[in-house]
Design a protein around this motif. Sequence first.
Motif, PDB file in Angstrom:
ATOM      1  N   VAL A  13      -3.427   3.810   1.697  1.00  0.00           N
ATOM      2  CA  VAL A  13      -3.083   2.595   2.439  1.00  0.00           C
ATOM      3  C   VAL A  13      -3.370   2.780   3.931  1.00  0.00           C
ATOM      4  CG1 VAL A  13      -1.131   1.144   3.190  1.00  0.00           C
ATOM      5  CG2 VAL A  13      -1.401   1.749   0.762  1.00  0.00           C
ATOM      6  N   GLU A  16      -7.104   2.294   4.273  1.00  0.00           N
ATOM      7  CA  GLU A  16      -7.443   0.900   3.998  1.00  0.00           C
ATOM      8  C   GLU A  16      -7.067  -0.018   5.158  1.00  0.00           C
ATOM      9  OE1 GLU A  16      -5.437  -0.262   0.371  1.00  0.00           O
ATOM     10  OE2 GLU A  16      -6.178   1.530  -0.653  1.00  0.00           O
ATOM     11  N   LEU A  17      -5.937   0.258   5.792  1.00  0.00           N
ATOM     12  CA  LEU A  17      -5.421  -0.610   6.859  1.00  0.00           C
ATOM     13  C   LEU A  17      -5.462   0.079   8.222  1.00  0.00           C
ATOM     14  CD1 LEU A  17      -2.319  -2.183   5.028  1.00  0.00           C
ATOM     15  CD2 LEU A  17      -4.659  -3.052   5.164  1.00  0.00           C
ATOM     16  N   GLN A  20      -4.920  -2.001  11.201  1.00  0.00           N
ATOM     17  CA  GLN A  20      -3.738  -2.869  11.172  1.00  0.00           C
ATOM     18  C   GLN A  20      -2.549  -2.180  11.856  1.00  0.00           C
ATOM     19  OE1 GLN A  20      -4.103  -5.999   9.856  1.00  0.00           O
ATOM     20  NE2 GLN A  20      -6.231  -5.407   9.555  1.00  0.00           N
ATOM     21  N   ASP A  24       2.152  -4.108   9.065  1.00  0.00           N
ATOM     22  CA  ASP A  24       1.244  -4.424   7.954  1.00  0.00           C
ATOM     23  C   ASP A  24       1.216  -3.284   6.936  1.00  0.00           C
ATOM     24  OD1 ASP A  24       0.556  -6.863   9.126  1.00  0.00           O
ATOM     25  OD2 ASP A  24      -1.199  -6.026  10.149  1.00  0.00           O
ATOM     26  N   ILE A  25       1.239  -2.063   7.436  1.00  0.00           N
ATOM     27  CA  ILE A  25       1.257  -0.912   6.530  1.00  0.00           C
ATOM     28  C   ILE A  25       2.549  -0.887   5.728  1.00  0.00           C
ATOM     29  CG2 ILE A  25       1.402   1.623   6.457  1.00  0.00           C
ATOM     30  CD1 ILE A  25      -0.828   1.658   8.536  1.00  0.00           C
ATOM     31  N   ASP A  27       4.423  -3.412   4.956  1.00  0.00           N
ATOM     32  CA  ASP A  27       4.359  -4.507   3.973  1.00  0.00           C
ATOM     33  C   ASP A  27       3.508  -4.115   2.767  1.00  0.00           C
ATOM     34  OD1 ASP A  27       5.922  -6.060   5.652  1.00  0.00           O
ATOM     35  OD2 ASP A  27       4.248  -7.266   6.407  1.00  0.00           O
ATOM     36  N   LYS A  28       2.369  -3.481   3.022  1.00  0.00           N
ATOM     37  CA  LYS A  28       1.480  -3.060   1.934  1.00  0.00           C
ATOM     38  C   LYS A  28       2.166  -1.998   1.059  1.00  0.00           C
ATOM     39  CE  LYS A  28      -2.660  -2.803  -0.036  1.00  0.00           C
ATOM     40  NZ  LYS A  28      -3.412  -3.914  -0.560  1.00  0.00           N
ATOM     41  N   SER A  31       4.510  -3.677  -1.164  1.00  0.00           N
ATOM     42  CA  SER A  31       3.807  -4.347  -2.267  1.00  0.00           C
ATOM     43  C   SER A  31       3.344  -3.346  -3.323  1.00  0.00           C
ATOM     44  CB  SER A  31       2.617  -5.156  -1.748  1.00  0.00           C
ATOM     45  OG  SER A  31       1.520  -4.328  -1.437  1.00  0.00           O
ATOM     46  N   ARG A  32       3.269  -2.074  -2.930  1.00  0.00           N
ATOM     47  CA  ARG A  32       2.891  -1.008  -3.867  1.00  0.00           C
ATOM     48  C   ARG A  32       4.112  -0.390  -4.543  1.00  0.00           C
ATOM     49  NH1 ARG A  32      -1.556   2.221  -2.425  1.00  0.00           N
ATOM     50  NH2 ARG A  32      -3.521   1.303  -2.866  1.00  0.00           N
ATOM     51  N   SER A  43       5.646   4.767   6.737  1.00  0.00           N
ATOM     52  CA  SER A  43       4.804   4.247   7.816  1.00  0.00           C
ATOM     53  C   SER A  43       5.075   4.948   9.145  1.00  0.00           C
ATOM     54  CB  SER A  43       5.046   2.742   7.962  1.00  0.00           C
ATOM     55  OG  SER A  43       4.330   2.218   9.045  1.00  0.00           O
TER      56      SER A  43
END
Length: 156
Positions: A13, A16-17, A20, A24-25, A27-28, A31-32, A43
Amino acid sequence: MIEREKIKNVLSVFLELKEQNDSDISDKLESRGLSLCDAERVSAFLPSAFCRIALSHKFDLGFPDTYKVQGVEGEFPYKAEPIYKLAIDIAYEIYHNEPELLEVFNSIVTRSAEFNTINKALNEGAEIAGACLSATVYFGYRTLGKKRGLFSKVFS
């Protein structure tokens, strides 16, 4: 408490981000499947822990044992953060034994305030040998700097 494999499974992540922000990290990561508390700690603390491993192998630096949270009084010990301790172990393992994860490793390191501080000092020509970093101040997190009661530990 979060398991080692769960952290290793979300390392990508950060790559990928990489452009960001921390929110945002987080949040991702949520979501995982990570709880808000674990997502924020991953994070926040992974970049600091990974940077500690990377820089300690390259420079003679002192690292703080505590951190601060903007808007919260006092300092908090990293040793009380299981995610930070796991992150140190994972970073050490990747640094020494998993070169295929170098790009992910570096994307995590470069997110840290510690990396940015040392990078800036080096770019300005400062001599950093023997320097000691001060406690990192984390900001924008809702769960850092708050005591986690037994109830929250069971259901996070």
